[in-house]
Design an enzyme around this catalytic site. Structure first.
Site, PDB file in Angstrom:
ATOM      1  N   ASP A  37       0.829  -1.201   0.000  1.00  0.00           N
ATOM      2  CA  ASP A  37       0.000   0.000   0.000  1.00  0.00           C
ATOM      3  C   ASP A  37       0.870   1.260   0.000  1.00  0.00           C
ATOM      4  O   ASP A  37       1.933   1.294   0.625  1.00  0.00           O
ATOM      5  CB  ASP A  37      -0.895   0.001   1.242  1.00  0.00           C
ATOM      6  CG  ASP A  37      -2.018   1.007   1.147  1.00  0.00           C
ATOM      7  OD1 ASP A  37      -2.366   1.411   0.022  1.00  0.00           O
ATOM      8  OD2 ASP A  37      -2.539   1.395   2.213  1.00  0.00           O
ATOM      9  N   ASN A  39       1.519   3.385  -3.004  1.00  0.00           N
ATOM     10  CA  ASN A  39       2.164   3.834  -4.250  1.00  0.00           C
ATOM     11  C   ASN A  39       1.698   5.230  -4.657  1.00  0.00           C
ATOM     12  O   ASN A  39       2.505   6.086  -5.037  1.00  0.00           O
ATOM     13  CB  ASN A  39       1.866   2.853  -5.389  1.00  0.00           C
ATOM     14  CG  ASN A  39       2.583   1.538  -5.215  1.00  0.00           C
ATOM     15  OD1 ASN A  39       3.531   1.422  -4.449  1.00  0.00           O
ATOM     16  ND2 ASN A  39       2.126   0.515  -5.934  1.00  0.00           N
ATOM     17  N   SER A  82      -6.583  -5.663  -6.350  1.00  0.00           N
ATOM     18  CA  SER A  82      -7.756  -6.187  -5.659  1.00  0.00           C
ATOM     19  C   SER A  82      -9.008  -6.064  -6.518  1.00  0.00           C
ATOM     20  O   SER A  82      -9.040  -5.311  -7.502  1.00  0.00           O
ATOM     21  CB  SER A  82      -7.971  -5.432  -4.339  1.00  0.00           C
ATOM     22  OG  SER A  82      -8.508  -4.155  -4.584  1.00  0.00           O
ATOM     23  N   ASN A  85     -10.064  -2.559  -6.816  1.00  0.00           N
ATOM     24  CA  ASN A  85      -9.281  -1.668  -7.682  1.00  0.00           C
ATOM     25  C   ASN A  85      -9.929  -1.441  -9.042  1.00  0.00           C
ATOM     26  O   ASN A  85      -9.588  -0.474  -9.746  1.00  0.00           O
ATOM     27  CB  ASN A  85      -7.862  -2.218  -7.882  1.00  0.00           C
ATOM     28  CG  ASN A  85      -7.011  -2.152  -6.632  1.00  0.00           C
ATOM     29  OD1 ASN A  85      -6.044  -2.901  -6.487  1.00  0.00           O
ATOM     30  ND2 ASN A  85      -7.359  -1.268  -5.700  1.00  0.00           N
ATOM     31  N   PHE A  86     -10.864  -2.301  -9.421  1.00  0.00           N
ATOM     32  CA  PHE A  86     -11.577  -2.103 -10.689  1.00  0.00           C
ATOM     33  C   PHE A  86     -12.364  -0.785 -10.684  1.00  0.00           C
ATOM     34  O   PHE A  86     -12.712  -0.264 -11.741  1.00  0.00           O
ATOM     35  CB  PHE A  86     -12.550  -3.257 -10.949  1.00  0.00           C
ATOM     36  CG  PHE A  86     -11.883  -4.520 -11.441  1.00  0.00           C
ATOM     37  CD1 PHE A  86     -11.421  -4.620 -12.746  1.00  0.00           C
ATOM     38  CD2 PHE A  86     -11.732  -5.611 -10.599  1.00  0.00           C
ATOM     39  CE1 PHE A  86     -10.820  -5.786 -13.204  1.00  0.00           C
ATOM     40  CE2 PHE A  86     -11.137  -6.778 -11.047  1.00  0.00           C
ATOM     41  CZ  PHE A  86     -10.673  -6.866 -12.354  1.00  0.00           C
ATOM     42  N   ILE A 214      -6.505  -5.394   6.873  1.00  0.00           N
ATOM     43  CA  ILE A 214      -6.033  -6.336   5.853  1.00  0.00           C
ATOM     44  C   ILE A 214      -6.807  -6.234   4.546  1.00  0.00           C
ATOM     45  O   ILE A 214      -6.468  -6.910   3.572  1.00  0.00           O
ATOM     46  CB  ILE A 214      -6.047  -7.790   6.376  1.00  0.00           C
ATOM     47  CG1 ILE A 214      -7.440  -8.208   6.823  1.00  0.00           C
ATOM     48  CG2 ILE A 214      -5.065  -7.958   7.515  1.00  0.00           C
ATOM     49  CD1 ILE A 214      -7.527  -9.675   7.195  1.00  0.00           C
ATOM     50  N   GLU A 226       0.134 -13.499  11.956  1.00  0.00           N
ATOM     51  CA  GLU A 226       0.629 -12.334  12.671  1.00  0.00           C
ATOM     52  C   GLU A 226       0.583 -11.141  11.716  1.00  0.00           C
ATOM     53  O   GLU A 226       0.790 -11.297  10.510  1.00  0.00           O
ATOM     54  CB  GLU A 226       2.064 -12.561  13.159  1.00  0.00           C
ATOM     55  CG  GLU A 226       2.212 -13.694  14.158  1.00  0.00           C
ATOM     56  CD  GLU A 226       1.496 -13.406  15.483  1.00  0.00           C
ATOM     57  OE1 GLU A 226       1.432 -12.226  15.877  1.00  0.00           O
ATOM     58  OE2 GLU A 226       1.007 -14.361  16.108  1.00  0.00           O
TER      59      GLU A 226
END
Length: 258
Positions: A37, A39, A82, A85-86, A214, A226
């Site tokens: 994450d 960019n 993901s 992201n579309f 997440i 973890e």
């Protein structure tokens, strides 16, 4: 470069080496999941376009894979694109598809893939992906299928909830067709219906950019993973940051609910 910067670099290098030596004294994660994450945030802060930020992120991933192999990690799964992201700007989405495609094709020309016997797998729903990218995915998977020393998985068109829904649909279809009895359904069987039933659960999930969630990544598989959250944006991640994540993992006692 100023003298202060030079001294800082030397001190950082010494600390990095000392931390590496400590890490090698204990068990490292077998499987590392990474949420890359930051960019676009990195690009804004550096005065770059979002697309340039994604390119820097791709370059950073190559570095991190080298670091992972150096410490002894055997499996890395990266959240590449993901299902959410579309919803981004179509031009950015198309750029990302081209970047991913070029990166995958670049792997086939990278000696490290063959030297280190890296098996590449893509997990996700390919329905919304362009045909040229799907063809590249199949080609890369086929060529690296026999490699066993290191596993590199990329989640593309992936959503953890959708993966579970798809698994439930396929199980229900097999029950209706009498290929499966309801009483046979358990965790072990359910795993067989996931996008990649050979994928072991990640021991550690690393997320950059300071976000502490997440985000629909490996929901089923990460039940006892973890978690480590780094404040730096993905392209800014340094080796020292990476080693700190591994060292933090080693300091924890995994109980698996016991």
């Amino acid at each position: 470069m100023s003298i202060a910067h030079k001294i800082g670099d030397i001190a950082s290098g010494v600390y990095e080496q000392a931390l590496m030596e400590e890490i090698k004294k204990a068990d490292v994660p077998l499987h590392l999941g990474i949420i890359t994450d930051g960019n676009r945030r990195y690009a804004r802060e550096a005065g770059l376009t979002p697309n340039e930020g994604h390119v820097r992120g791709k370059d950073k991933l190559e570095e991190v894979l080298d670091w992972a192999m150096e410490v002894g990690i055997r499996i890395v799964t990266v959240y590449g694109f993901s299902s959410e992201n579309f919803k981004r700007d179509p031009q950015e989405v198309n750029f990302l598809f081209d970047l991913i495609n070029d990166s995958l094709r670049g792997l086939l020309k990278d000696d490290r893939i063959f030297k280190n016997q890296i098996r590449v797998r893509i997990i996700g729903d390919f329905t919304g992906l362009p045909e040229y990218l799907v063809n590249t995915i199949h080609e890369v998977e086929k060529i690296t299928a026999g490699f066993k020393k290191f596993k590199f998985n990329i989640a593309i068109g992936y959503g953890g909830r959708q993966e579970i829904i798809d698994a439930v649909k396929n199980i229900a279809a097999d029950v209706v067709s009498k290929k499966l009895k309801i009483e046979e359904i358990d965790e072990k069987l359910f795993r067989n219906y996931l996008y990649d039933n050979t994928l072991t659960d990640p021991d550690l999930i690393l997320r950059t950019s300071g976000e502490e969630r997440i985000s629909n990544f490996l929901l089923w598989q990460s039940a006892y993973s973890e978690l480590y959250f780094s404040d730096v944006n993905w392209p800014d991640l340094k080796k020292l940051d990476f080693l700190r994540a591994i060292y933090s993992y080693q300091s924890r006692k995994r109980r698996y609910g016991k």
